[in-house]
Design an enzyme around this catalytic site. Structure first.
Site, mmCIF file in Angstrom:
data_model
loop_
_atom_site.group_PDB
_atom_site.id
_atom_site.type_symbol
_atom_site.label_atom_id
_atom_site.label_comp_id
_atom_site.label_asym_id
_atom_site.label_seq_id
_atom_site.Cartn_x
_atom_site.Cartn_y
_atom_site.Cartn_z
ATOM 1 N N LYS A 233 -12.222 -1.957 17.869
ATOM 2 C CA LYS A 233 -13.582 -1.733 17.370
ATOM 3 C C LYS A 233 -14.089 -2.905 16.526
ATOM 4 O O LYS A 233 -15.228 -3.341 16.671
ATOM 5 C CB LYS A 233 -13.612 -0.437 16.558
ATOM 6 C CG LYS A 233 -14.957 -0.104 15.946
ATOM 7 C CD LYS A 233 -14.964 1.319 15.418
ATOM 8 C CE LYS A 233 -13.981 1.521 14.288
ATOM 9 N NZ LYS A 233 -14.434 0.914 13.012
ATOM 10 N N ARG B 2 6.238 -3.823 9.737
ATOM 11 C CA ARG B 2 5.690 -3.146 8.557
ATOM 12 C C ARG B 2 5.747 -1.636 8.757
ATOM 13 O O ARG B 2 5.659 -1.139 9.881
ATOM 14 C CB ARG B 2 4.239 -3.576 8.315
ATOM 15 C CG ARG B 2 4.070 -5.047 8.039
ATOM 16 C CD ARG B 2 2.663 -5.384 7.598
ATOM 17 N NE ARG B 2 1.626 -4.638 8.340
ATOM 18 C CZ ARG B 2 0.339 -4.895 8.236
ATOM 19 N NH1 ARG B 2 -0.092 -5.858 7.447
ATOM 20 N NH2 ARG B 2 -0.545 -4.186 8.926
ATOM 21 N N ARG C 44 -1.611 8.486 11.815
ATOM 22 C CA ARG C 44 -2.931 7.889 11.622
ATOM 23 C C ARG C 44 -3.898 8.318 12.729
ATOM 24 O O ARG C 44 -5.065 8.635 12.470
ATOM 25 C CB ARG C 44 -2.827 6.360 11.609
ATOM 26 C CG ARG C 44 -2.197 5.778 10.369
ATOM 27 C CD ARG C 44 -1.931 4.302 10.537
ATOM 28 N NE ARG C 44 -3.158 3.549 10.783
ATOM 29 C CZ ARG C 44 -3.180 2.329 11.324
ATOM 30 N NH1 ARG C 44 -2.062 1.736 11.700
ATOM 31 N NH2 ARG C 44 -4.326 1.703 11.495
#
Length: 216
Positions: A13, A159, A170
């Protein structure tokens, strides 16, 4: 043209928003960016926002919508705008509708970049970092030797927020928060779904085919 852009993490996006802003010469309005700008400039609304941000709290809707209203009133928005990251809730969407009606800049279209969860997990969980600052992706930009940085020979690591279980959380959170908004705008016949599985250029071309209809 007046546009809201939705898309889950990993859908591209941000990349599309920047390209669309450049191509159509309309501002890409990110709530995070305008919040930081107002805080830096020391505006009255910025000071109010900073009060909450410094305490780790969400900026109230009335402050955020005031900042967005001021941003939309700036001269560069006369040809249109691309809203990214707002609205995030139904009350915010209602407030935005009221402001857009007030200033005579109603939405033309809401673009929703669709990508299946498994593709998003593959995109996001494939990223690895090195302490020297280099980043790699096992699919799109792999190192010459697995697990080893090409630049410094350091050990690559992942990470925590790039790990699969975190990514799935998420995505689930995004869907829970965003689906009501998609339904809200679909009821107004504003939503156009874009296939985000394609190459970046093809996705851009598909979006452009939609937006060209609204160019005056």
């Amino acid at each position: 043209m007046n546009v809201v852009l939705f898309g889950p993490p990993g859908a591209g996006k941000g990349t599309q928003a920047k390209e669309l802003s450049r191509y159509y010469d309309i501002p890409h309005i990110s709530t995070g960016d305008i919040l930081r700008a107002n805080v830096k400039q020391g505006t009255e609304l910025g000071k109010r926002a900073e009060h909450y941000m410094n305490r780790g709290e969400l900026v109230p809707d009335e402050v955020l919508i005031g900042i967005i209203k001021n941003r939309l009133a700036e001269p560069d928005c006369k040809k249109g705008y691309l809203l990214d990251g707002y609205p995030r809730t139904i009350p915010q969407a209602d407030a935005l509708d009221g402001i857009l009606d007030e200033i005579g800049m109603p939405l033309d279209v809401v673009l929703n970049i669709d990508v299946p969860d498994e593709e998003l997990v593959g995109r996001l969980s494939g990223r690895y970092m090195c302490k020297c600052g280099e980043s790699y992706h096992i699919r799109f930009n792999p190192p010459q030797n697995e697990g080893v940085c090409d630049s410094c020979g350091g050990q690559l690591y992942q990470r925590d927020d790039d790990k699969e279980e975190v990514i799935r959380q998420r995505l689930e959170s995004y869907k829970n928060k965003t689906q009501p908004l998609i339904d809200y705008y679909a009821n107004k016949n504003l939503v156009v779904h874009i296939n985000g599985e394609k190459d970046i250029k093809d996705v851009f071309d598909d979006i452009r085919d939609v937006l060209d209809k609204y160019v005056n």
